[in-house]
Design a protein around this motif. Structure first.
Motif: not given
Length: 166
Positions: A138-166
């Protein structure tokens, strides 16, 4: 930051040079994480209370982890939760006393016991999670799938201590 402040209201750290955009952005991110963690704690407390009135959020986390793993050992729970073995053991004992989990001998290691959620525990977990089920959708229903995927990649990078890929 107060409950009415937004992340954009974050103040510049005392030792940050004027115009230090990175410091301002990191401090705003820190404030947003604090807000997210407070919301998560409220969710855990409410869910724990739905399982059993007065249940501590930490005990609910133990029950949830057991439910997700199918069956596990006390050592594995302790390691996964990065918690004190005595605290996890007391939570498991409480859950067992409520009939929400059961311990059986581990066929692969007779010195160890497997902990599994009982049918009653699974039912109560489902009831406890029901109000939140779909909330993220519900919270993400107006988000694009690309934005959701991008947030997922960023959170994974932050949690693992890696630099996110562009």
């Amino acid at each position: 930051m107060t409950a009415t402040d937004s992340p954009a209201d974050a103040t510049i750290p005392v030792d940050a040079p004027a115009g230090d955009d990175r410091s301002v952005a990191v401090e705003a991110l820190e404030g947003s994480f604090a807000e997210l963690m407070m919301a998560y704690r409220r969710h855990l407390a409410a869910a724990a209370d739905r399982v059993h009135p007065g249940m501590l959020p930490g005990t609910f986390k133990v029950l949830s982890l057991i439910g997700r793993s199918g069956s596990t050992t006390l050592s594995a729970l302790t390691e996964h939760l990065a918690s004190d073995k005595g605290l996890v053991s007391r939570s498991v004992s409480e859950l067992e006393g409520l009939g929400l989990v059961a311990r059986t001998l581990d066929p692969g290691d007779r010195r160890s016991r497997l902990i599994t959620v009982t049918p009653e525990g699974a039912e109560r977990l489902a009831v406890a999670r029901a109000p939140q089920k779909g909330r993220l959708f519900t919270v993400l229903e107006d988000w694009s799938i690309d934005d959701i995927r991008h947030l997922t990649r960023l959170l994974h990078s932050l949690a693992s201590g890696e630099t996110p890929e562009a």
